[in-house]
Design a protein around this motif. Structure first.
Motif, PDB file in Angstrom:
ATOM      1  N   VAL A 162       5.913  -5.965   9.122  1.00 48.90           N
ATOM      2  CA  VAL A 162       5.463  -6.438   7.814  1.00 48.90           C
ATOM      3  C   VAL A 162       6.655  -6.764   6.918  1.00 48.90           C
ATOM      4  CG1 VAL A 162       3.348  -5.069   7.924  1.00 48.90           C
ATOM      5  CG2 VAL A 162       5.364  -4.120   6.768  1.00 48.90           C
ATOM      6  N   THR A 163       6.383  -7.574   5.902  1.00 48.71           N
ATOM      7  CA  THR A 163       7.391  -7.875   4.894  1.00 48.71           C
ATOM      8  C   THR A 163       7.656  -6.649   4.037  1.00 48.71           C
ATOM      9  OG1 THR A 163       6.525 -10.126   4.764  1.00 48.71           O
ATOM     10  CG2 THR A 163       7.994  -9.426   3.001  1.00 48.71           C
ATOM     11  N   ASP A 164       8.919  -6.374   3.782  1.00 47.70           N
ATOM     12  CA  ASP A 164       9.280  -5.291   2.858  1.00 47.70           C
ATOM     13  C   ASP A 164       9.136  -5.825   1.430  1.00 47.70           C
ATOM     14  OD1 ASP A 164      10.082  -2.890   1.889  1.00 47.70           O
ATOM     15  OD2 ASP A 164      12.180  -3.070   2.483  1.00 47.70           O
ATOM     16  N   LEU A 165       7.883  -5.993   1.015  1.00 47.48           N
ATOM     17  CA  LEU A 165       7.560  -6.684  -0.227  1.00 47.48           C
ATOM     18  C   LEU A 165       7.617  -5.716  -1.394  1.00 47.48           C
ATOM     19  CD1 LEU A 165       6.590  -9.426  -1.366  1.00 47.48           C
ATOM     20  CD2 LEU A 165       4.255  -8.668  -0.923  1.00 47.48           C
ATOM     21  N   PRO A 166       8.538  -5.898  -2.348  1.00 52.46           N
ATOM     22  CA  PRO A 166       8.647  -4.957  -3.478  1.00 52.46           C
ATOM     23  C   PRO A 166       7.339  -4.882  -4.268  1.00 52.46           C
ATOM     24  CG  PRO A 166      10.541  -6.441  -3.391  1.00 52.46           C
ATOM     25  CD  PRO A 166       9.534  -6.982  -2.415  1.00 52.46           C
ATOM     26  N   GLY A 167       6.923  -3.645  -4.568  1.00 48.91           N
ATOM     27  CA  GLY A 167       5.743  -3.447  -5.395  1.00 48.91           C
ATOM     28  C   GLY A 167       4.424  -3.561  -4.671  1.00 48.91           C
ATOM     29  N   SER A 168       4.446  -3.844  -3.368  1.00 50.90           N
ATOM     30  CA  SER A 168       3.210  -3.922  -2.593  1.00 50.90           C
ATOM     31  C   SER A 168       3.004  -2.613  -1.841  1.00 50.90           C
ATOM     32  CB  SER A 168       3.276  -5.078  -1.591  1.00 50.90           C
ATOM     33  OG  SER A 168       2.201  -5.009  -0.670  1.00 50.90           O
ATOM     34  N   GLY A 169       1.735  -2.276  -1.573  1.00 52.16           N
ATOM     35  CA  GLY A 169       1.447  -1.095  -0.779  1.00 52.16           C
ATOM     36  C   GLY A 169       1.573  -1.322   0.710  1.00 52.16           C
ATOM     37  N   MET A 170       1.742  -2.584   1.111  1.00 48.65           N
ATOM     38  CA  MET A 170       1.778  -2.935   2.529  1.00 48.65           C
ATOM     39  C   MET A 170       2.901  -2.191   3.286  1.00 48.65           C
ATOM     40  SD  MET A 170       1.984  -6.821   3.993  1.00 48.65           S
ATOM     41  CE  MET A 170       3.479  -7.143   3.030  1.00 48.65           C
ATOM     42  N   PRO A 171       4.170  -2.246   2.854  1.00 47.12           N
ATOM     43  CA  PRO A 171       5.190  -1.487   3.580  1.00 47.12           C
ATOM     44  C   PRO A 171       5.001   0.026   3.459  1.00 47.12           C
ATOM     45  CG  PRO A 171       6.124  -2.536   1.622  1.00 47.12           C
ATOM     46  CD  PRO A 171       4.753  -3.090   1.800  1.00 47.12           C
ATOM     47  N   TRP A 172       4.394   0.478   2.351  1.00 47.64           N
ATOM     48  CA  TRP A 172       4.118   1.912   2.176  1.00 47.64           C
ATOM     49  C   TRP A 172       3.132   2.394   3.236  1.00 47.64           C
ATOM     50  CZ3 TRP A 172      -0.478   4.492   0.907  1.00 47.64           C
ATOM     51  CH2 TRP A 172      -0.342   5.825   0.545  1.00 47.64           C
ATOM     52  N   VAL A 173       2.093   1.612   3.501  1.00 48.69           N
ATOM     53  CA  VAL A 173       1.098   1.982   4.504  1.00 48.69           C
ATOM     54  C   VAL A 173       1.769   2.151   5.869  1.00 48.69           C
ATOM     55  CG1 VAL A 173      -0.900   1.136   5.813  1.00 48.69           C
ATOM     56  CG2 VAL A 173      -0.864   0.934   3.319  1.00 48.69           C
ATOM     57  N   VAL A 174       2.592   1.195   6.247  1.00 44.25           N
ATOM     58  CA  VAL A 174       3.263   1.241   7.546  1.00 44.25           C
ATOM     59  C   VAL A 174       4.240   2.416   7.600  1.00 44.25           C
ATOM     60  CG1 VAL A 174       4.865   0.000   9.060  1.00 44.25           C
ATOM     61  CG2 VAL A 174       2.958  -1.215   7.988  1.00 44.25           C
TER      62      VAL A 174
ATOM     63  N   GLN B 159     -11.911   5.963 -15.395  1.00 42.85           N
ATOM     64  CA  GLN B 159     -11.053   6.307 -14.263  1.00 42.85           C
ATOM     65  C   GLN B 159     -10.652   5.030 -13.541  1.00 42.85           C
ATOM     66  OE1 GLN B 159     -10.414   9.838 -12.745  1.00 42.85           O
ATOM     67  NE2 GLN B 159      -8.753   8.466 -12.217  1.00 42.85           N
ATOM     68  N   ILE B 160      -9.380   4.972 -13.111  1.00 40.93           N
ATOM     69  CA  ILE B 160      -8.887   3.820 -12.371  1.00 40.93           C
ATOM     70  C   ILE B 160      -8.287   4.317 -11.058  1.00 40.93           C
ATOM     71  CG2 ILE B 160      -7.292   1.862 -12.372  1.00 40.93           C
ATOM     72  CD1 ILE B 160      -7.335   2.096 -15.486  1.00 40.93           C
ATOM     73  N   PHE B 161      -8.740   3.749  -9.957  1.00 44.30           N
ATOM     74  CA  PHE B 161      -8.193   4.091  -8.642  1.00 44.30           C
ATOM     75  C   PHE B 161      -7.196   3.009  -8.225  1.00 44.30           C
ATOM     76  CE2 PHE B 161     -12.552   6.073  -7.812  1.00 44.30           C
ATOM     77  CZ  PHE B 161     -12.121   7.330  -8.206  1.00 44.30           C
ATOM     78  N   ALA B 162      -5.941   3.398  -8.049  1.00 42.66           N
ATOM     79  CA  ALA B 162      -4.946   2.518  -7.435  1.00 42.66           C
ATOM     80  C   ALA B 162      -4.861   2.873  -5.954  1.00 42.66           C
ATOM     81  CB  ALA B 162      -3.591   2.689  -8.103  1.00 42.66           C
ATOM     82  N   THR B 163      -4.423   1.927  -5.136  1.00 48.88           N
ATOM     83  CA  THR B 163      -4.497   2.141  -3.689  1.00 48.88           C
ATOM     84  C   THR B 163      -3.205   2.665  -3.069  1.00 48.88           C
ATOM     85  OG1 THR B 163      -3.973  -0.200  -3.318  1.00 48.88           O
ATOM     86  CG2 THR B 163      -6.299   0.409  -3.415  1.00 48.88           C
ATOM     87  N   SER B 164      -2.093   2.650  -3.794  1.00 49.77           N
ATOM     88  CA  SER B 164      -0.842   3.206  -3.270  1.00 49.77           C
ATOM     89  C   SER B 164       0.100   3.481  -4.431  1.00 49.77           C
ATOM     90  CB  SER B 164      -0.173   2.242  -2.277  1.00 49.77           C
ATOM     91  OG  SER B 164       0.325   1.092  -2.951  1.00 49.77           O
ATOM     92  N   PRO B 165       1.015   4.452  -4.287  1.00 49.80           N
ATOM     93  CA  PRO B 165       1.973   4.742  -5.362  1.00 49.80           C
ATOM     94  C   PRO B 165       2.854   3.553  -5.743  1.00 49.80           C
ATOM     95  CG  PRO B 165       1.912   6.538  -3.787  1.00 49.80           C
ATOM     96  CD  PRO B 165       1.111   5.420  -3.182  1.00 49.80           C
ATOM     97  N   PRO B 166       3.426   2.805  -4.775  1.00 49.45           N
ATOM     98  CA  PRO B 166       4.290   1.697  -5.202  1.00 49.45           C
ATOM     99  C   PRO B 166       3.530   0.619  -5.965  1.00 49.45           C
ATOM    100  CG  PRO B 166       4.041   1.707  -2.800  1.00 49.45           C
ATOM    101  CD  PRO B 166       3.490   2.993  -3.309  1.00 49.45           C
ATOM    102  N   TYR B 167       2.259   0.388  -5.595  1.00 51.35           N
ATOM    103  CA  TYR B 167       1.508  -0.642  -6.311  1.00 51.35           C
ATOM    104  C   TYR B 167       1.219  -0.202  -7.736  1.00 51.35           C
ATOM    105  CZ  TYR B 167      -0.912  -5.062  -6.363  1.00 51.35           C
ATOM    106  OH  TYR B 167      -1.232  -6.361  -6.633  1.00 51.35           O
ATOM    107  N   LEU B 168       0.874   1.056  -7.912  1.00 55.99           N
ATOM    108  CA  LEU B 168       0.623   1.572  -9.262  1.00 55.99           C
ATOM    109  C   LEU B 168       1.888   1.486 -10.112  1.00 55.99           C
ATOM    110  CD1 LEU B 168      -0.998   3.024 -11.424  1.00 55.99           C
ATOM    111  CD2 LEU B 168      -0.500   5.190 -10.268  1.00 55.99           C
ATOM    112  N   GLN B 169       3.016   1.866  -9.555  1.00 54.68           N
ATOM    113  CA  GLN B 169       4.259   1.865 -10.319  1.00 54.68           C
ATOM    114  C   GLN B 169       4.698   0.460 -10.711  1.00 54.68           C
ATOM    115  OE1 GLN B 169       6.700   3.993  -7.545  1.00 54.68           O
ATOM    116  NE2 GLN B 169       6.103   6.006  -8.319  1.00 54.68           N
ATOM    117  N   ALA B 170       4.380  -0.529  -9.884  1.00 54.62           N
ATOM    118  CA  ALA B 170       4.828  -1.904 -10.151  1.00 54.62           C
ATOM    119  C   ALA B 170       3.829  -2.720 -10.956  1.00 54.62           C
ATOM    120  CB  ALA B 170       5.111  -2.615  -8.828  1.00 54.62           C
ATOM    121  N   SER B 171       2.633  -2.192 -11.168  1.00 56.09           N
ATOM    122  CA  SER B 171       1.573  -2.982 -11.801  1.00 56.09           C
ATOM    123  C   SER B 171       1.751  -3.049 -13.318  1.00 56.09           C
ATOM    124  CB  SER B 171       0.202  -2.390 -11.474  1.00 56.09           C
ATOM    125  OG  SER B 171      -0.810  -3.056 -12.199  1.00 56.09           O
ATOM    126  N   ALA B 172       2.015  -4.246 -13.829  1.00 56.29           N
ATOM    127  CA  ALA B 172       2.119  -4.427 -15.282  1.00 56.29           C
ATOM    128  C   ALA B 172       0.753  -4.272 -15.939  1.00 56.29           C
ATOM    129  CB  ALA B 172       2.701  -5.808 -15.588  1.00 56.29           C
TER     130      ALA B 172
END
Length: 622
Positions: A310-322, A147-160
């Motif tokens: 926060v920075t609207d950083l593509p692929g990061s969960g940071m803007p998603w959290v906010v 099992q793998i836990f990712a911390t946000s949907p955008p991070y999971l989708q962007a993670s190679a």
């Protein structure tokens, strides 16, 4: 019997990075909930360390990775001593790769908590080179994990790195301990008084940023943006290898002969950090690489009802959290002018700043508390440790419905299931764009909403895992995309004592394509079934264990593969002929065209050959 969990982490408090704050809160909450949780981390042992935390000294660092020569031995000893039911590995962590070499580690399930990719940096070439050597071992560890836990949907989708393992991934947002608010001690009171005086007297707008002074944090952007804003002062709390460079940049942007607009205040302890958050007007996080995956410090700012920029950083969960908390605003990536404009807007629009801060504080309890986060993780532990069943196994029936855009049928389906079987109903809403979810909740069903789109089988498995975690003894699945007849629910239930799995069969509208496919698969597998993809099924507790196993998770459909896995465990499978009373469009994609049907039969045949030990006769019957 309590679950025994061994966490393999990078560091542990008093080191206060995001991973470490979360690990500390998770470990303490797990122990509060009755789990025997332990942690193995880097660092020198401290006199006040609890017995469940073991630190391994670090000899040196290589490209930001701690090298602890004794970590493999320490991990082996911890496994022998604790005998964990689950190994919970927090990544990135180069020392965790030693688990691949330990026979004791390979005997228990692995859960990987994916805090961040090792980003192939355009800023630090040494990190990019180091990752080339690290990646094969990282991928081997992900392959071995259940099992793998990712911390946000955008991070999971962007993670190679996670892309090949999406079927194992579940999004579980991080949480923090909200039971203990900011420290309430004499030291904290003193820190609060001191924090208020950290900003220059007469400062009109107090900005704060917290983090390690390192390449991906984007402090350079903040320094340049703030330098031209009158009445604004930024404090940056933290230490790191860029301190001298950042101090030089601050001096270069000093406004005229006046004092600098930015000050580096160095490392702060917990009391000082919370005092600064309480005293500031706005919290800023300008990170410029996806190494900033979530931003635990944003949750701590929300704890003090502070708006976040926060920075609207593509692929990061940071803007998603906010965005989820509606706690602040996003600024385009490394856009200094945009940062100035956003800071100025929040400086002068006090009402907006207050609304964002209050929204963050309210949302924190609903979305990012460590208590529900820990309970979600524990449910996954239970799935991976079939011998560790819930304390109470219930005789109750649960009806699991997989739905997607079924607003026309869902209300009747739920109400008839409740009336005919006196059952609890769970609806797994697979990213519907209509009112399915709202109607299901209005009808009294428990609604589960996966954050990523799933196959029908993935949706049903989500419901089956819910049933397993909550101790249901019998589960009926209904795939609302396929053929079912809720009025026949009592007839299906009447067969539950005959087998571990009962598959419903509707003879009506069994197309020529289907009859050919089922005839071939019956010959190939030895099953005497007339419909292999029926989503109207009954599972008992033993079959539920198999249907939620790691092997079953890797399947695309609730069909041949699931049945073969169940038969391999010696469980009984039967078919129950039922009558289809109401005409219904079958939205199954498998038999929508001859091409789809041929592909399905080919893949099912290969799967059958791989999983069955039965040798087929040389020629199929005519």
């Amino acid at each position: 019997m309590a679950l025994r969990i061994l966490h393999v982490g990078k560091y542990y408090p008093p080191y206060r990075g995001g991973m470490e704050v979360f690990l500390d809160d998770l470990l303490n909450e797990q122990r509060r909930q009755g789990i025997d949780a332990h942690a193995l981390v880097h660092g020198d042992p401290l006199p006040d360390d609890p017995p469940w935390v073991v630190r391994v000294p670090v000899q040196f660092n290589l490209s930001y990775a701690p090298i602890a020569l004794g970590f493999r031995t320490a991990l082996n000893r911890a496994i022998d001593r604790i005998q964990p039911d689950v190994l919970h590995i927090h990544m990135p962590n180069n020392s965790a790769l030693w688990a691949l070499t330990l026979p004791g580690a390979r005997k228990v399930p692995w859960v990987v908590h994916w805090h961040s990719d090792v980003v192939v940096s355009n800023i630090k070439w040494s990190v990019a080179l180091a990752y080339m050597a690290y990646r094969p071992f990282e991928q081997a560890l992900l392959e071995r994990s259940q099992q793998i836990f990712a911390t946000s949907p955008p991070y999971l989708q962007a993670s190679a790195a996670l892309k090949p393992w999406r079927d194992k991934c579940e999004v579980v947002p991080l949480g923090i301990n909200l039971r203990a608010a900011a420290p309430d001690t004499p030291a904290a009171s003193a820190a609060s008084v001191q924090a208020g005086s950290q900003w220059r007297e007469g400062t009109q707008f107090k900005l704060l940023s917290i983090g390690r002074l390192t390449y991906y944090k984007g402090f350079e952007t903040l320094i340049r943006a703030v330098s031209e804003l009158p009445g604004v002062e930024l404090l940056i709390a933290g230490e790191g290898e860029l301190r001298e460079e950042l101090q030089a940049l601050i001096e270069r942007h000093r406004p005229g002969n006046g004092p600098p607009a930015v000050r580096l205040v160095g490392e702060v302890d917990e009391a000082e950090k919370h005092a600064l958050l309480q005293a500031c007007d706005l919290f800023c996080l300008a990170s410029r690489e996806r190494t900033e995956a979530f931003g635990i410090v944003l949750l701590e700012a929300m704890q003090h009802a502070r708006a976040c920029l926060v920075t609207d950083l593509p692929g990061s969960g940071m803007p998603w959290v906010v965005a989820q908390a509606q706690a602040g605003m996003h600024v385009p990536f490394e856009d200094i002018a945009a940062w100035r404009s956003a800071i100025a807007r929040l400086q002068h629009d006090v009402d907006l700043r207050h609304r964002l801060g209050q929204s963050g504080a309210r949302s924190l309890h609903r979305l990012f508390s460590i208590v529900p986060c820990t309970k979600t993780i524990t449910r996954h532990y239970r799935v991976l440790t079939p011998g560790m069943r819930p304390a109470e196994v219930r005789d109750d029936l649960l009806v699991v419905i997989s739905a997607r855009n079924n607003e026309q049928d869902i209300a009747r389906l739920i109400r008839r299931a409740q009336a005919l079987a006196k059952a609890e109903v769970v609806v797994v809403d697979n990213r519907s764009t209509d009112a399915t979810c709202h109607i299901a909740e209005q009808c009294g069903a428990k609604v589960l909403r996966p954050l990523l789109e799933m196959t029908n089988w993935g949706s049903l498995q989500t419901g089956l895992r819910y049933a397993q975690a909550h101790g249901f003894g019998t589960v009926v699945t209904i795939d609302a995309e396929g053929r079912y007849e809720v009025e026949e629910l009592p007839a299906l239930l009447s067969a539950r004592g005959q087998a571990d799995v009962v598959v419903a069969y509707f003879a009506q509208r069994n197309s020529f394509m289907r009859r050919i496919a089922w005839r071939w698969l019956r010959w190939l597998t030895g099953f005497e079934l007339r419909d292999f993809v029926s989503g109207f099924r009954l599972y008992n507790r033993d079959a539920l264990q198999v249907a939620t196993s790691t092997e079953a998770t890797m399947l695309d459909h609730q069909d041949i593969g699931t049945l073969l896995l169940i038969r391999r465990q010696g469980l009984r499978i039967s078919e129950q002929p039922l009558t289809l009373h109401s005409p219904r469009v079958d939205r199954s994609k498998i038999f929508r065209s001859w091409g789809n049907a041929v592909r399905y039969i080919a893949t099912s045949s290969l799967l059958s050959i791989a999983l069955t030990k039965r040798k087929p006769p040389r020629t199929p019957p005519l």
